[in-house]
Motif scaffolding. Structure first.
Motif, PDB file in Angstrom:
ATOM      1  N   ASN C 191       0.838  -1.206   0.000  1.00 36.54           N
ATOM      2  CA  ASN C 191       0.000   0.000   0.000  1.00 36.54           C
ATOM      3  C   ASN C 191       0.864   1.245   0.000  1.00 36.54           C
ATOM      4  OD1 ASN C 191      -2.512   1.477   0.334  1.00 36.54           O
ATOM      5  ND2 ASN C 191      -1.873   1.869   2.454  1.00 36.54           N
ATOM      6  N   ILE C 192       0.335   2.320  -0.584  1.00 33.47           N
ATOM      7  CA  ILE C 192       0.989   3.613  -0.446  1.00 33.47           C
ATOM      8  C   ILE C 192       0.109   4.471   0.464  1.00 33.47           C
ATOM      9  CG2 ILE C 192      -0.065   4.450  -2.623  1.00 33.47           C
ATOM     10  CD1 ILE C 192       3.344   5.579  -1.241  1.00 33.47           C
ATOM     11  N   HIS C 193       0.709   4.942   1.560  1.00 30.56           N
ATOM     12  CA  HIS C 193      -0.026   5.820   2.466  1.00 30.56           C
ATOM     13  C   HIS C 193       0.487   7.243   2.289  1.00 30.56           C
ATOM     14  CE1 HIS C 193      -2.419   6.963   5.922  1.00 30.56           C
ATOM     15  NE2 HIS C 193      -1.384   7.666   6.347  1.00 30.56           N
ATOM     16  N   HIS C 194      -0.432   8.186   2.232  1.00 33.43           N
ATOM     17  CA  HIS C 194      -0.034   9.546   1.904  1.00 33.43           C
ATOM     18  C   HIS C 194       0.376  10.363   3.128  1.00 33.43           C
ATOM     19  CE1 HIS C 194      -4.299   8.982   2.138  1.00 33.43           C
ATOM     20  NE2 HIS C 194      -4.629  10.232   1.958  1.00 33.43           N
ATOM     21  N   TYR C 206      -3.152  14.848   4.846  1.00 37.90           N
ATOM     22  CA  TYR C 206      -2.648  16.183   4.491  1.00 37.90           C
ATOM     23  C   TYR C 206      -3.383  17.257   5.288  1.00 37.90           C
ATOM     24  CZ  TYR C 206       0.018  13.992   0.765  1.00 37.90           C
ATOM     25  OH  TYR C 206       0.900  13.204   0.070  1.00 37.90           O
ATOM     26  N   ARG C 207      -4.655  17.012   5.548  1.00 37.72           N
ATOM     27  CA  ARG C 207      -5.401  17.938   6.409  1.00 37.72           C
ATOM     28  C   ARG C 207      -4.792  17.923   7.814  1.00 37.72           C
ATOM     29  NH1 ARG C 207      -7.626  22.372   7.278  1.00 37.72           N
ATOM     30  NH2 ARG C 207      -8.403  22.157   5.148  1.00 37.72           N
ATOM     31  N   ILE C 216       7.435  19.479   6.770  1.00 33.41           N
ATOM     32  CA  ILE C 216       7.807  18.419   5.829  1.00 33.41           C
ATOM     33  C   ILE C 216       6.642  17.447   5.736  1.00 33.41           C
ATOM     34  CG2 ILE C 216       9.343  16.416   5.508  1.00 33.41           C
ATOM     35  CD1 ILE C 216      11.605  17.997   6.778  1.00 33.41           C
ATOM     36  N   ILE C 217       6.288  17.079   4.519  1.00 35.79           N
ATOM     37  CA  ILE C 217       5.279  16.029   4.349  1.00 35.79           C
ATOM     38  C   ILE C 217       5.949  14.820   3.709  1.00 35.79           C
ATOM     39  CG2 ILE C 217       3.279  17.565   4.188  1.00 35.79           C
ATOM     40  CD1 ILE C 217       3.478  17.224   1.101  1.00 35.79           C
ATOM     41  N   GLY C 218       5.241  13.702   3.682  1.00 38.02           N
ATOM     42  CA  GLY C 218       5.881  12.511   3.151  1.00 38.02           C
ATOM     43  C   GLY C 218       4.894  11.470   2.692  1.00 38.02           C
ATOM     44  N   ALA C 219       5.445  10.363   2.244  1.00 33.26           N
ATOM     45  CA  ALA C 219       4.626   9.221   1.845  1.00 33.26           C
ATOM     46  C   ALA C 219       5.354   7.951   2.235  1.00 33.26           C
ATOM     47  CB  ALA C 219       4.371   9.239   0.343  1.00 33.26           C
ATOM     48  N   THR C 220       4.570   6.908   2.460  1.00 36.13           N
ATOM     49  CA  THR C 220       5.105   5.655   2.990  1.00 36.13           C
ATOM     50  C   THR C 220       4.524   4.476   2.216  1.00 36.13           C
ATOM     51  OG1 THR C 220       5.154   6.636   5.212  1.00 36.13           O
ATOM     52  CG2 THR C 220       5.286   4.234   5.075  1.00 36.13           C
ATOM     53  N   VAL C 257       5.468  12.698  -4.472  1.00 37.27           N
ATOM     54  CA  VAL C 257       6.226  11.844  -3.560  1.00 37.27           C
ATOM     55  C   VAL C 257       5.617  10.451  -3.532  1.00 37.27           C
ATOM     56  CG1 VAL C 257       7.093  11.576  -1.206  1.00 37.27           C
ATOM     57  CG2 VAL C 257       6.814  13.865  -2.164  1.00 37.27           C
ATOM     58  N   GLU C 258       4.296  10.406  -3.414  1.00 38.96           N
ATOM     59  CA  GLU C 258       3.613   9.107  -3.309  1.00 38.96           C
ATOM     60  C   GLU C 258       3.953   8.177  -4.464  1.00 38.96           C
ATOM     61  OE1 GLU C 258      -0.607   9.888  -3.028  1.00 38.96           O
ATOM     62  OE2 GLU C 258      -0.235  11.512  -1.598  1.00 38.96           O
TER      63      GLU C 258
END
Lengths: 284, 284, 284, 284
Positions: C191-194, C206-207, C216-220, C257-258
């Motif tokens: 899975n890709i989590h945002h 993101y909210r 900093i934001i990211g994805a996993t 990024v995702e």
């Protein structure tokens, strides 16, 4: 002429006291609402301002007032104003054989995320024709085989005449353009170079990077001028590598950087956020 | 000679079948415990292996067995083994006027985080003497004033004779070293260069970066050889900048990158993790 | 059975002396050439090794010898070997409405860069059907409307029966899967989590990121197990943001990024480079 | 009162048309030169502006004119102005046992790079006393042994009375402060937390990060309010890790991130670039 909706005012020229006050005053008197305002004064004293605003106004009257009511200290003749409605740009994309940047642009375009309309794709090979066709965009195969550089560029220019694009995007177009060609599109050609410029100018940058044993590779989106790989840099990004990666591995990894950097640069350009000052890009 | 504790075996030479099997077998028969093993084969067929292990053994006998029982296919004469106990290195640091890299090394040294003992600091200016004194380390002010380059280096070499360091660390030493000097310390001088090499070789890299309008600046730690700024790269890192930053601002921001990159590179070198292969550093 | 070409041997179990020696010895005696070997011992004493090699051999005989000739000290019954030819995996992609991850996978697949064959795409909406069709891949619209979660998953499982994929890729599939479903594909759902997990688990990351004012934001990308957003993390990446960006802006930026993180994670998984150890992913 | 040199005007309140025009007009009429101006309007309609300018003026008269000549539409009573000369701040640093952040601040302070004067260091242990002494700064050892939390904080407050610092910097002060203490310094305490908040709130974040198997670790500098690790975030940065790194390794690597992030955040705070809006920090 009366214009509604969002607009972008771009101003640049020699700095002097009161320029922000002047512009914000004119917009205030016209009852226009500033959504975002950003300005920059370079060390050499050049003033740049980008103002995003909304409201209804007479375009010519506004520009006229901006120009004629500048503060006394301002060098009126050296200051330029550009006033654009906020809208999508018309572009043509040029490619050779690599698909990754083009694919990125096509997907974004298909989902209305590009801030531009792709009018056509031009290539000196036909390998990417099937990809472009999936998206219903005209593909022009203009081979360079058996042609001089000038003849080939002449053919491309003829094709471009059909579309009259505002910007040309070189999405891994792997041929050097002549000054004669570039001069048709001053500050209107955006290229993606597959290195962290100014490192590794020219051909085979990943091979150069491997040979030099760098620990980070990168990509650079820039405007094209008449010095190869030396136009104003719009955006750059990088990625760590190590000794285990061959030049080919670096090229593979680098593609992910290239396509994202190109997209980010185009977003800035298509939203009128980039000023050019000598060989530097000012991003407001 | 009997040696306890942790040890590092470094092996390199032409690749052939069975090399890992050979080394792990010798260690197994000597009842030595592999803590970490890492190997790499270059595209040109060079084999590199770093093996960290623990146990008690006879140093000469182990090395002898490693060398004499290689598989038949191996090119015995071209393979080198180095066997080091895991221990701190002795170093001398050379600086000019800037404090940030030196300060970083001194703080790490004071809290036993450097994997090295700083025997002395040598500088061609005396401005950093007060900082060095705080940490009780000998400071040698060897001015270059009124000396030829060779005379100056001769003075430095005399000072180094006192300490016989294993590594020289150039922590912003802003003078070019002659081949005559460098040849005394083959692959034993580590320099920090204040740019993302090979971009901006030479003087004033942040000024060059500003003029070129780059969007990312960086720093590079590398071994010094006889071509200025062209020795094997050990570590690099970068930082985003924008048009608002002057060359001076970039230099200020860049210092944070420089000192961390230098420290990271030294950690690799002092832990015997770096092989040199032509102009490339292999980090295992 | 005789097998040519490249192969990957995966071994894991309790560490003991001589394991690398054992495996490299068996391969050496079978005249197989190790291209790359990587091993890891966890702090709790678990040994993991991935060996990429080439040559011709009898699959069953090799596995048998590996298992039966382990060193005496080894805990034979707790050690597992897996031996795979290096080849593309068969996958099914599940999506909801967002196109960016799916578009990325389709372009890579179309140009043979995915290390996998996309057998089909399943979605609980039909908005992405036109995109999938461009690439000639079956699209299954399995609406969740008017169904219980179990009924919906039952429909999906029936569709999956047609394809029997080795991996399921959740490329922004925005529904939580039940343990009943997940148990059909142990360690085979990516899975890709945002968000940069474990920050901002659950809906609207993101909210949440905007509200928390992160810089900093990211994805996993992670394997899916039965605890929402808590399976082993395969790859993560981040991007700087600032206060000017709304939650919507962050979502837009985050998509870049995702999609890259998901692609990088899949490359690792499809090349048999990921071991799972409790809740951690070991990437060799 | 007449004031020369550089000044910073901070304004915030509900947005309305003409605010930039208003401020730039007042400064223009006072013949003051704007060096840099930056503004932001939040999605909820709050206006923030930071104006750096130079010139000679009467402080009270300027503030008075700014407040009383606002446009009619502006909500005058809800708008605040702050006018500061650009100068170094007075700070006290609080630490426990770790030296890396403190060392960083001391070196910067010693070379006049901190934009602040360190009046004193307070610690609940005496291990860092020798380091602080090297720099000739008062060190107060205020042990928490045998004291209630309130008694301990009372002792610290008494020490702080000597210095009356504008900001408290928690440079790895490893005790939770009570609301009673925090309320003495509203928005004037800056803390460095050794994780990428909001991931891993609380104790032992690197252990938590290891257990969760993250691929990136980070650090967060934030204002302290009465919810542990939940004050407005000023700056964050990250670093890639992999499964080979133990929690201890991550802590070691993380220190480099922590000290740089803290320094960057302090630079922003000490230059009056940070507004606080609810739980978010607006950096202009």
């Amino acid at each position: 002429m009366t214009v509604p909706n969002k607009h972008i005012l771009l101003m640049d020229g020699p700095d002097s006291k009161g320029l922000i006050y002047h512009v914000t005053g004119v917009l205030f008197r016209h009852n226009l609402n500033i959504i975002h305002n950003d300005e920059y004064v370079s060390p050499s004293g050049q003033f740049f301002m980008r103002t995003e605003f909304e409201g209804v106004f007479d375009n010519d009257a506004l520009l006229d007032e901006l120009k004629t009511t500048l503060p006394e200290s301002a060098n009126q003749s050296a200051i330029t104003f550009r006033l654009n409605p906020k809208r999508k740009k018309n572009i043509v994309v040029m490619v050779t054989k690599e698909h990754h940047c083009l694919g990125e642009l096509l997907i974004r375009y298909a989902f209305d995320e590009l801030d531009a309309d792709i009018l056509a794709v031009i290539s000196n090979y036909n390998v990417l024709q099937p990809l472009v066709s999936k998206f219903g965009i005209p593909f022009h195969y203009v081979s360079h085989e058996g042609k001089t550089r000038e003849e080939h560029e002449e053919s491309i220019l003829r094709t471009l005449t059909i579309y009259e694009p505002e910007y040309l995007v070189l999405a891994k177009y792997m041929r050097v353009l002549t000054p004669g060609f570039v001069n048709h599109f001053p500050n209107r050609i955006v290229n993606i170079h597959h290195s962290f410029l100014p490192a590794f100018i020219g051909a085979n940058p990943y091979r150069q990077a491997y040979d030099r044993g760098v620990k980070i590779i990168g990509a650079t989106a820039h405007f094209v001028n008449n010095n190869l790989d030396e136009g104003p840099i719009i955006a750059q990004n990088v990625k760590e590598v190590d000794h285990r990666q061959t030049a080919t591995d670096m090229a593979t990894e680098g593609r992910d950087v290239e396509k994202i950097v190109l997209s980010q640069a185009l977003k800035l350009v298509f939203n009128d956020r980039v000023f050019i000052s000598g060989n530097r890009a000012i991003v407001l």
